[in-house]
Motif scaffolding. Sequence first.
Motif, PDB file in Angstrom:
ATOM      1  N   VAL A   1      32.063   4.194  32.057  1.00  0.00           N
ATOM      2  CA  VAL A   1      31.641   2.671  31.586  1.00  0.00           C
ATOM      3  C   VAL A   1      32.915   1.915  31.690  1.00  0.00           C
ATOM      4  N   LEU A   2      34.136   2.233  31.011  1.00  0.00           N
ATOM      5  CA  LEU A   2      35.025   1.387  30.927  1.00  0.00           C
ATOM      6  C   LEU A   2      36.120   1.523  32.375  1.00  0.00           C
ATOM      7  N   LEU A   3      36.304   2.699  32.972  1.00  0.00           N
ATOM      8  CA  LEU A   3      36.919   2.416  33.988  1.00  0.00           C
ATOM      9  C   LEU A   3      36.359   2.042  35.275  1.00  0.00           C
ATOM     10  N   TYR A   4      35.058   2.288  35.483  1.00  0.00           N
ATOM     11  CA  TYR A   4      34.163   1.892  36.503  1.00  0.00           C
ATOM     12  C   TYR A   4      32.931   1.108  35.969  1.00  0.00           C
ATOM     13  N   PRO A   5      33.087  -0.010  35.603  1.00  0.00           N
ATOM     14  CA  PRO A   5      32.184  -0.795  34.931  1.00  0.00           C
ATOM     15  C   PRO A   5      31.015  -1.431  35.897  1.00  0.00           C
ATOM     16  N   ARG A   6      31.140  -1.393  37.012  1.00  0.00           N
ATOM     17  CA  ARG A   6      30.098  -1.606  37.905  1.00  0.00           C
ATOM     18  C   ARG A   6      29.141  -0.682  38.350  1.00  0.00           C
ATOM     19  N   LEU A   7      29.309   0.570  37.720  1.00  0.00           N
ATOM     20  CA  LEU A   7      28.339   1.641  37.859  1.00  0.00           C
ATOM     21  C   LEU A   7      27.131   1.360  36.972  1.00  0.00           C
ATOM     22  N   THR A   8      25.802   1.499  37.836  1.00  0.00           N
ATOM     23  CA  THR A   8      24.513   1.460  37.132  1.00  0.00           C
ATOM     24  C   THR A   8      24.557   2.480  35.870  1.00  0.00           C
ATOM     25  N   PRO A   9      23.603   2.222  34.958  1.00  0.00           N
ATOM     26  CA  PRO A   9      23.465   3.464  34.080  1.00  0.00           C
ATOM     27  C   PRO A   9      22.860   4.706  34.955  1.00  0.00           C
ATOM     28  N   ALA A  10      22.099   4.705  35.799  1.00  0.00           N
ATOM     29  CA  ALA A  10      21.715   5.982  36.548  1.00  0.00           C
ATOM     30  C   ALA A  10      22.803   6.592  37.224  1.00  0.00           C
ATOM     31  N   GLU A  11      23.715   5.589  37.668  1.00  0.00           N
ATOM     32  CA  GLU A  11      25.003   6.360  38.294  1.00  0.00           C
ATOM     33  C   GLU A  11      25.998   6.824  37.235  1.00  0.00           C
ATOM     34  N   ILE A  12      26.096   6.287  36.187  1.00  0.00           N
ATOM     35  CA  ILE A  12      26.801   6.923  34.962  1.00  0.00           C
ATOM     36  C   ILE A  12      26.316   8.405  34.975  1.00  0.00           C
ATOM     37  N   ALA A  13      25.000   8.448  34.523  1.00  0.00           N
ATOM     38  CA  ALA A  13      24.226   9.427  34.070  1.00  0.00           C
ATOM     39  C   ALA A  13      24.443  10.667  35.356  1.00  0.00           C
ATOM     40  N   GLY A  14      24.256  10.168  36.589  1.00  0.00           N
ATOM     41  CA  GLY A  14      24.489  11.276  37.592  1.00  0.00           C
ATOM     42  C   GLY A  14      25.745  11.945  37.898  1.00  0.00           C
ATOM     43  N   THR A  15      26.858  10.767  37.739  1.00  0.00           N
ATOM     44  CA  THR A  15      28.194  11.105  37.824  1.00  0.00           C
ATOM     45  C   THR A  15      28.545  12.056  36.684  1.00  0.00           C
TER      46      THR A  15
ATOM     47  N   ASN B   1      22.412   9.042  43.030  1.00  0.00           N
ATOM     48  CA  ASN B   1      23.396   8.558  41.549  1.00  0.00           C
ATOM     49  C   ASN B   1      24.614   8.985  41.304  1.00  0.00           C
ATOM     50  N   VAL B   2      25.153  10.050  42.236  1.00  0.00           N
ATOM     51  CA  VAL B   2      26.567  10.757  41.971  1.00  0.00           C
ATOM     52  C   VAL B   2      27.575  10.094  43.135  1.00  0.00           C
ATOM     53  N   HIS B   3      28.563   9.731  42.330  1.00  0.00           N
ATOM     54  CA  HIS B   3      29.927   9.172  43.058  1.00  0.00           C
ATOM     55  C   HIS B   3      30.736  10.587  43.140  1.00  0.00           C
ATOM     56  N   TRP B   4      30.695  11.108  43.939  1.00  0.00           N
ATOM     57  CA  TRP B   4      31.251  12.349  44.312  1.00  0.00           C
ATOM     58  C   TRP B   4      32.891  12.245  44.143  1.00  0.00           C
TER      59      TRP B   4
ATOM     60  N   PRO C   1      13.273  22.102  32.990  1.00  0.00           N
ATOM     61  CA  PRO C   1      12.116  21.231  33.292  1.00  0.00           C
ATOM     62  C   PRO C   1      12.481  19.991  32.772  1.00  0.00           C
ATOM     63  N   GLY C   2      13.161  19.841  31.312  1.00  0.00           N
ATOM     64  CA  GLY C   2      13.454  18.686  30.669  1.00  0.00           C
ATOM     65  C   GLY C   2      14.433  17.720  31.447  1.00  0.00           C
ATOM     66  N   ILE C   3      15.616  18.360  32.054  1.00  0.00           N
ATOM     67  CA  ILE C   3      16.672  17.698  32.462  1.00  0.00           C
ATOM     68  C   ILE C   3      16.311  17.341  34.224  1.00  0.00           C
ATOM     69  N   THR C   4      15.571  17.996  34.715  1.00  0.00           N
ATOM     70  CA  THR C   4      15.009  17.943  36.225  1.00  0.00           C
ATOM     71  C   THR C   4      13.951  16.435  36.064  1.00  0.00           C
ATOM     72  N   LEU C   5      13.116  16.519  34.981  1.00  0.00           N
ATOM     73  CA  LEU C   5      12.195  15.432  34.710  1.00  0.00           C
ATOM     74  C   LEU C   5      13.182  14.056  34.413  1.00  0.00           C
ATOM     75  N   GLY C   6      13.844  14.202  33.567  1.00  0.00           N
ATOM     76  CA  GLY C   6      14.741  12.987  33.182  1.00  0.00           C
ATOM     77  C   GLY C   6      15.563  12.373  34.229  1.00  0.00           C
ATOM     78  N   SER C   7      16.326  13.494  35.058  1.00  0.00           N
ATOM     79  CA  SER C   7      16.918  12.958  36.283  1.00  0.00           C
ATOM     80  C   SER C   7      16.114  12.307  37.251  1.00  0.00           C
ATOM     81  N   LEU C   8      14.874  12.730  37.609  1.00  0.00           N
ATOM     82  CA  LEU C   8      14.139  12.209  38.629  1.00  0.00           C
ATOM     83  C   LEU C   8      13.457  10.681  38.146  1.00  0.00           C
ATOM     84  N   VAL C   9      13.307  10.643  36.926  1.00  0.00           N
ATOM     85  CA  VAL C   9      12.773   9.316  36.565  1.00  0.00           C
ATOM     86  C   VAL C   9      13.693   8.222  36.071  1.00  0.00           C
ATOM     87  N   SER C  10      15.198   8.767  36.004  1.00  0.00           N
ATOM     88  CA  SER C  10      16.013   7.982  35.385  1.00  0.00           C
ATOM     89  C   SER C  10      16.264   6.436  36.160  1.00  0.00           C
ATOM     90  N   ARG C  11      16.262   6.552  37.576  1.00  0.00           N
ATOM     91  CA  ARG C  11      16.421   5.199  38.312  1.00  0.00           C
ATOM     92  C   ARG C  11      15.116   4.299  38.260  1.00  0.00           C
TER      93      ARG C  11
END
Length: 257
Positions: free
Chosen positions: A173-187, A66-69, A223-233
């Motif tokens: 969202v505005l500069l890179y509108p083609r990113l998915t919500p999961a990619e927005i979150a990861g990046t 999910n991360v665009h480096w 634990p909270g952020i790990t769980l949320g990140s794993l299930v986001s996609r």
Amino acid sequence: MSVSYMVSGFAVGLLVGLTGVGGGSLMTPLLTLLFGVSPSVAVGTDLAFASVTKIAGTAAHRSKGNVHWNIVKLLCLGALPAAVVTTFALKHFGGLGDEAAHIIRYSIAGSVFLTVIALIFRTRLQNWMAQHPNRQLHGGKLVFATILSGAILGTLVTISSIGAGAIGATILVLLYPRLTPAEIAGTDIAYAVPLTAIAALGHWWLGSIDWVLLATLLVGSVPGITLGSLVSRAIPEKILRVLLATTLTTVAIKLVF
């Protein structure tokens, strides 16, 4: 009280993992309004909290692709120097006055509302961009806009601990509108790690971190952020977009009121 801190840490961590937003925007008001922590200590502790929490989130999002480096690098080119300069400015001037703090909070709230609008109309925005490719930034202009946005973020986050997720999401969202919500979150989470770490070091130098409070919050948040990140996609994009928009709206209301 420690159990309340742990539960708060878990809830905020879960939201950040799912959406990339809500760390400083929710935790700082939570510490000051609900738990009575002084604003300066709340900001410093929250920055340290965010830097550690988002390392776990970045690892989980990286494993899901999910991360665009390349975007992370551009944001950091602007954000990290700005964070260092702002820290020295805070040391020199002894902090910010109430009037300036209010202006910053309202500016962030406005940016958050822009994010909500962009998310709600994301499909229309993508279609419009496809029909008007000349209106979307490309090449050097996009690189410059991303670096400049990072510099603004570095300043805001160091001052208030708020903005890394909320305004970061707006930019993506505005500069890179083609990113998915999961990619927005990861990046969004990934670039915030070095930014919040440098800002936290600055506040450690300024003496505004409560280490016991920090440790208690992290017990719940990691634990909270790990769980949320794993299930986001795995969560349908529409549901994740609604969750992100709802979270951002709550953040904006808290900032204003």
